[in-house]
Design a protein around this motif. Structure first.
Motif, short mmCIF file in Angstrom:
data_model
loop_
_atom_site.label_atom_id
_atom_site.label_comp_id
_atom_site.label_asym_id
_atom_site.label_seq_id
_atom_site.Cartn_x
_atom_site.Cartn_y
_atom_site.Cartn_z
N GLY A 45 0.83 -1.19 0.00
CA GLY A 45 0.00 0.00 0.00
C GLY A 45 0.87 1.24 0.00
O GLY A 45 2.10 1.17 0.00
N ARG A 47 1.94 4.90 1.75
CA ARG A 47 1.97 5.76 2.93
C ARG A 47 1.79 7.18 2.45
O ARG A 47 2.60 7.69 1.66
CB ARG A 47 3.31 5.60 3.67
CG ARG A 47 3.53 6.62 4.79
CD ARG A 47 2.59 6.39 5.96
NE ARG A 47 3.04 7.12 7.12
CZ ARG A 47 2.30 7.97 7.82
NH1 ARG A 47 1.04 8.20 7.46
NH2 ARG A 47 2.77 8.57 8.87
N ASP A 53 1.50 11.25 -1.46
CA ASP A 53 2.01 9.88 -1.42
C ASP A 53 3.51 9.93 -1.21
O ASP A 53 4.24 10.56 -1.98
CB ASP A 53 1.69 9.15 -2.73
CG ASP A 53 0.20 8.91 -2.90
OD1 ASP A 53 -0.56 9.05 -1.92
OD2 ASP A 53 -0.22 8.58 -4.03
N ASP A 173 0.46 3.96 10.07
CA ASP A 173 -0.65 4.19 9.14
C ASP A 173 -1.53 2.93 9.12
O ASP A 173 -1.09 1.89 8.62
CB ASP A 173 -0.08 4.49 7.76
CG ASP A 173 -1.13 4.85 6.72
OD1 ASP A 173 -2.14 4.12 6.62
OD2 ASP A 173 -0.92 5.83 6.00
N ASP A 174 -2.73 3.04 9.66
CA ASP A 174 -3.64 1.88 9.74
C ASP A 174 -3.98 1.30 8.37
O ASP A 174 -4.02 0.08 8.19
CB ASP A 174 -4.94 2.25 10.46
CG ASP A 174 -4.75 2.48 11.95
OD1 ASP A 174 -4.04 1.70 12.58
OD2 ASP A 174 -5.34 3.45 12.46
N ASP A 175 -4.24 2.17 7.39
CA ASP A 175 -4.58 1.70 6.04
C ASP A 175 -3.42 0.97 5.40
O ASP A 175 -3.60 -0.08 4.76
CB ASP A 175 -5.03 2.86 5.15
CG ASP A 175 -6.37 3.45 5.59
OD1 ASP A 175 -7.17 2.73 6.21
OD2 ASP A 175 -6.60 4.65 5.30
N LEU A 176 -2.23 1.51 5.59
CA LEU A 176 -1.03 0.86 5.02
C LEU A 176 -0.84 -0.52 5.67
O LEU A 176 -0.53 -1.50 4.98
CB LEU A 176 0.22 1.72 5.20
CG LEU A 176 1.52 1.13 4.69
CD1 LEU A 176 1.44 0.79 3.21
CD2 LEU A 176 2.67 2.10 4.97
N LYS A 177 -1.04 -0.61 6.95
CA LYS A 177 -0.92 -1.90 7.67
C LYS A 177 -1.87 -2.92 7.04
O LYS A 177 -1.45 -4.04 6.71
CB LYS A 177 -1.25 -1.74 9.14
CG LYS A 177 -1.34 -3.07 9.89
CD LYS A 177 -1.80 -2.88 11.32
CE LYS A 177 -2.07 -4.21 12.02
NZ LYS A 177 -2.45 -4.03 13.43
N GLU A 178 -3.13 -2.55 6.86
CA GLU A 178 -4.10 -3.47 6.28
C GLU A 178 -3.71 -3.88 4.87
O GLU A 178 -3.82 -5.05 4.50
CB GLU A 178 -5.49 -2.84 6.28
CG GLU A 178 -6.09 -2.75 7.68
CD GLU A 178 -7.50 -2.19 7.66
OE1 GLU A 178 -8.11 -2.05 6.57
OE2 GLU A 178 -8.00 -1.90 8.76
N ASP A 179 -3.22 -2.91 4.08
CA ASP A 179 -2.81 -3.22 2.71
C ASP A 179 -1.62 -4.16 2.69
O ASP A 179 -1.56 -5.10 1.89
CB ASP A 179 -2.46 -1.94 1.95
CG ASP A 179 -3.67 -1.07 1.65
OD1 ASP A 179 -4.81 -1.57 1.71
OD2 ASP A 179 -3.47 0.13 1.37
#
Length: 183
Positions: A45, A47, A53, A173-179
């Motif tokens: 993902g 960051r 970006d 970064d929560d979204d990056l972790k999930e990705d």
């Protein structure tokens, strides 16, 4: 004729599944070989901060695992810099903030290792640079910049703290972790 079209479609589908991933213009391979281990792509993902970006973070593991930090398998986090706005100073600040979050502010036990790791980011950082952080449970962390080995830190607590920056309970970064975990 129908069977031939079906076979051709199946072959094309098989080929596209095996092709490398592309995230924000960065080609990410299906697998990498690092420190004698063959690792498979798990997820990737971007960051971003303030709608800019900064880098593509990708995760490679021996076996798909949602709890990479506790896993006994070798893994690697790869950071591909996609912004010219990232400087060495900004990266050092971000890594220090990441350690604070990963350790709930208690970095005393690994302060020497953090200082050594921060040194990896002290040289100029440019768009297109790639950092690879190879995690070997029970041993520690090996860091590469543009495929050049820069650091080997033999401390498992430190290794887990580094993984926690991106994959822990309080990631940068929560979204990056999930990705990266492929969730």
């Amino acid at each position: 004729m129908n069977k031939l079209a079906t076979l051709a479609s199946a072959m094309l589908l098989s080929f596209s599944v095996n092709a490398a991933q592309e995230v924000s213009g960065v080609s990410i391979p299906d697998n990498v070989s690092v420190e004698g281990a063959s690792l498979n792509y798990q997820g990737a993902g971007v960051r971003s901060k303030f709608f800019i970006d900064l880098y593509v973070g990708s995760l490679f593991t021996q076996a798909a695992d949602k709890n990479v930090i506790a896993s006994q398998d070798v893994s690697a986090i790869r950071l591909n810099i996609i912004s010219g706005l990232i400087t060495s100073e900004k990266m050092v600040t971000a890594i220090n903030e990441g350690f604070d979050g990963a350790t709930a502010g208690d970095t005393a036990a690994i302060s020497d290792e953090i200082a050594e790791f921060i040194g990896v980011f002290s040289a100029e950082i440019a768009k297109g640079d790639q950092f690879t952080l190879v995690s070997t449970p029970g041993k520690g962390l090996v860091t590469y910049k543009n495929n050049e080995k820069l650091s080997t830190i033999d401390n498992d607590v430190f290794r887990q703290a580094v993984l926690s920056i991106w994959l822990g309970e309080n990631p940068a970064d929560d979204d990056l972790k999930e990705d990266m975990l492929g969730l």
